[in-house]
Scaffold this motif. Structure first.
Motif, short mmCIF file in Angstrom:
data_model
loop_
_atom_site.label_atom_id
_atom_site.label_comp_id
_atom_site.label_asym_id
_atom_site.label_seq_id
_atom_site.Cartn_x
_atom_site.Cartn_y
_atom_site.Cartn_z
N THR A 94 45.17 57.16 36.07
CA THR A 94 44.54 55.92 36.54
C THR A 94 44.32 54.99 35.36
OG1 THR A 94 43.41 56.98 38.40
CG2 THR A 94 42.47 54.92 37.59
N LEU A 95 44.83 53.77 35.53
CA LEU A 95 44.62 52.73 34.54
C LEU A 95 43.46 51.86 35.03
CD1 LEU A 95 45.71 51.20 32.03
CD2 LEU A 95 47.27 49.99 33.57
N ALA A 96 42.36 51.86 34.27
CA ALA A 96 41.21 51.01 34.61
C ALA A 96 41.16 49.89 33.58
CB ALA A 96 39.92 51.82 34.58
N ASN A 97 41.47 48.71 34.05
CA ASN A 97 41.67 47.59 33.13
C ASN A 97 40.44 46.68 33.08
OD1 ASN A 97 42.74 45.56 31.58
ND2 ASN A 97 43.71 44.56 33.32
N ALA A 114 51.78 50.52 39.81
CA ALA A 114 52.31 51.30 40.94
C ALA A 114 53.78 51.64 40.70
CB ALA A 114 52.14 50.51 42.24
N GLY A 115 54.50 50.68 40.11
CA GLY A 115 55.92 50.90 39.80
C GLY A 115 56.12 52.02 38.79
N HIS A 116 55.08 52.33 38.04
CA HIS A 116 55.16 53.41 37.05
C HIS A 116 54.38 54.65 37.50
CE1 HIS A 116 57.41 51.14 34.08
NE2 HIS A 116 56.66 50.10 34.40
N GLY A 117 54.04 54.68 38.79
CA GLY A 117 53.40 55.88 39.35
C GLY A 117 51.95 56.05 38.95
N ALA A 118 51.29 54.95 38.55
CA ALA A 118 49.88 55.05 38.14
C ALA A 118 48.99 54.37 39.18
CB ALA A 118 49.68 54.38 36.78
N ASP A 119 47.79 54.92 39.34
CA ASP A 119 46.77 54.23 40.14
C ASP A 119 46.18 53.13 39.27
OD1 ASP A 119 46.95 55.66 42.50
OD2 ASP A 119 45.68 57.27 41.71
N TYR A 120 45.71 52.07 39.94
CA TYR A 120 45.22 50.93 39.16
C TYR A 120 43.85 50.46 39.66
CZ TYR A 120 45.08 46.38 36.86
OH TYR A 120 44.71 45.30 36.10
N LEU A 121 42.97 50.24 38.71
CA LEU A 121 41.67 49.60 39.00
C LEU A 121 41.54 48.40 38.08
CD1 LEU A 121 39.37 52.76 39.15
CD2 LEU A 121 39.93 51.25 41.08
N ASP A 122 41.34 47.25 38.67
CA ASP A 122 41.03 46.10 37.82
C ASP A 122 39.50 46.02 37.73
OD1 ASP A 122 42.99 43.77 36.81
OD2 ASP A 122 40.92 43.08 36.93
N GLY A 123 39.01 45.60 36.58
CA GLY A 123 37.56 45.59 36.43
C GLY A 123 37.08 44.44 35.58
N ALA A 166 39.88 47.27 48.05
CA ALA A 166 41.21 47.75 47.65
C ALA A 166 42.06 46.68 46.97
CB ALA A 166 41.94 48.29 48.88
N ASP A 167 41.73 45.42 47.22
CA ASP A 167 42.53 44.33 46.63
C ASP A 167 42.21 44.20 45.14
OD1 ASP A 167 43.70 42.00 45.83
OD2 ASP A 167 42.87 40.76 47.44
N PRO A 168 43.18 44.45 44.26
CA PRO A 168 42.88 44.42 42.82
C PRO A 168 42.41 43.05 42.33
CG PRO A 168 45.25 44.65 43.20
CD PRO A 168 44.59 44.81 44.53
N ALA A 169 42.74 41.99 43.10
CA ALA A 169 42.36 40.64 42.68
C ALA A 169 40.86 40.37 42.84
CB ALA A 169 43.16 39.60 43.47
N LEU A 170 40.17 41.23 43.61
CA LEU A 170 38.75 40.97 43.88
C LEU A 170 37.90 41.00 42.61
CD1 LEU A 170 37.95 42.86 47.20
CD2 LEU A 170 37.66 40.41 46.76
N ALA A 171 38.20 41.91 41.71
CA ALA A 171 37.36 42.02 40.50
C ALA A 171 37.39 40.73 39.68
CB ALA A 171 37.77 43.23 39.66
N PRO A 172 38.59 40.17 39.38
CA PRO A 172 38.56 38.89 38.65
C PRO A 172 37.95 37.74 39.45
CG PRO A 172 40.84 39.62 39.02
CD PRO A 172 39.94 40.75 39.41
N VAL A 173 38.07 37.78 40.80
CA VAL A 173 37.43 36.73 41.61
C VAL A 173 35.91 36.82 41.44
CG1 VAL A 173 36.94 35.95 43.96
CG2 VAL A 173 39.29 36.48 43.29
N TYR A 174 35.36 38.02 41.57
CA TYR A 174 33.91 38.20 41.36
C TYR A 174 33.52 37.85 39.92
CZ TYR A 174 32.26 40.47 45.68
OH TYR A 174 31.85 40.73 46.96
#
Ligand SMILES: NC(=O)c1ccc[n+]([C@@H]2O[C@H](COP(=O)([O-])OP(=O)(O)OC[C@H]3O[C@@H](n4cnc5c(N)ncnc54)[C@H](OP(=O)(O)O)[C@@H]3O)[C@@H](O)[C@H]2O)c1
Length: 298
Positions: A94-97, A114-123, A166-174
């Motif tokens: 998991t990549l937590a950015n 996802a293209g590299h088989g990793a889970d992603y969390l934007d933060g 689930a939408d990764p864009a939510l973190a930068p919006v918040y």
């Protein structure tokens, strides 16, 4: 190193040990997680290694060391340049950015991971560096709910770590929304300090009174959010016209004291626009419509 019994021990890697990354790694170490660190300038890891962190020789080695990789770099381009050549190592992790960026960048990064088989969390780290590791430090995350659930207890070492969806864009919006909220409050505070300062009031004395007043202000948010959802704006907290008149007093008082009028004028302009579109006798939350419609409303 103090071990907090509320946190299960786990392994985490931190890439990027600037002001923020260093505090993130310290928070993980404090709780007792096995913390592997990598930084371009090697010496910046020395203090953390002295506190028990494991130094990785390369970013690739840092990724290989843990199921959760926390990244804190200046921007997404830097991150992409750094992680691109070692992307294959991210598979199954998991990549937590926690690098600041835009919603579009977060969405692209999630696709890339996802293209590299990793889970992603934007933060996003919302409370600066000083509070990191304390319960009041807000961290917002979005992206894979499963990844957040898996790493929840490690991410909780940073503070109040929330998953927004689930939408990764939510973190930068918040991130940007909360930044604007904090600045709105701070702009009002700085103006108020200047105003009472002109009357000889000490900033610290005013800050103590202002802090005591803030729970009233924050108490309005939930009520007004409901009004906005309903599209109905009762005048229980005063009408737009009444608040516009009070704001005009603030403009005049500020001018009379010889201080700037930028902050109250901005708010007065919003209230005047709301009144001009028929909301003069509505409650103040109706200003949302003026803001939402933007220039279309002028
Ligand atoms: N500091 C805050 O209060 C704060 C608050 C909220 C969010 N953030 C966000 O956190 C992120 C990091 O901020 P920061 O304040 O920690 O920044 P910083 O102190 O300037 O640190 C930047 C880090 O990025 C590394 N770096 C820069 N260019 C690189 C490259 N080309 N290749 C590899 N590593 C590179 C630096 O390595 P070197 O040591 O080798 O230069 C350093 O570890 C940013 O996105 C920022 O917006 C910061």
């Amino acid at each position: 190193m103090t071990e907090n019994k509320n946190h299960e021990r786990s392994a985490v890697s931190v890439i990027g040990l600037g002001q923020m990354g260093t505090r993130l790694a310290q928070a993980f170490l404090t709780v007792g997680h096995t913390t592997t660190v990598w930084n371009r300038t090697v010496a910046k890891a020395d203090a953390l290694v002295a506190q028990g962190a494991v130094r990785a020789a390369t970013a690739d080695a840092a990724i290989a060391a843990s199921p959760l990789i926390v990244v804190s770099l200046p921007d997404y381009t830097t991150m992409q340049d750094l992680l691109g050549p070692v992307a294959r190592s991210l598979r199954g992790r998991t990549l937590a950015n926690l690098t600041s960026g835009t919603p579009e960048e977060a969405a692209r990064m999630a696709d890339w991971a996802a293209g590299h088989g990793a889970d992603y969390l934007d933060g996003a780290a919302m409370s600066g560096t000083r509070l990191v590791g304390r319960p009041e430090a807000l961290f917002v995350f979005s992206g894979s709910p499963e990844a957040f659930a898996t790493h929840r207890s490690v991410l909780a070492s940073l503070g109040n770590s929330m998953h927004l969806g689930a939408d990764p864009a939510l973190a930068p919006v918040y991130d940007t929304a909360l930044f604007g909220l904090a600045w709105g409050a701070l702009a009002g505070f700085y103006h108020a300090v200047a105003l009472v300062g002109a009357a000889g009031v000490d900033p610290a004395d005013f800050a103590a009174v202002a802090t005591g007043h803030m729970p009233f202000v924050t108490s309005l948010m939930a009520d007004h959010a409901r009004q906005i959802e309903d599209g109905r704006f009762p005048d229980d907290d005063g009408t737009v016209e009444v608040h516009a008149a009070a704001m005009e007093h603030l403009v005049q008082t500020s001018r009379a004291q010889g201080i700037g009028t930028d902050v109250p004028k901005l708010i007065k302009a919003l209230l005047d626009r709301a009144a001009a579109t028929g909301h003069g006798t509505s409650g103040i939350a109706s200003v949302i419509e003026t803001i939402t419609k933007g220039e279309r409303n002028v």
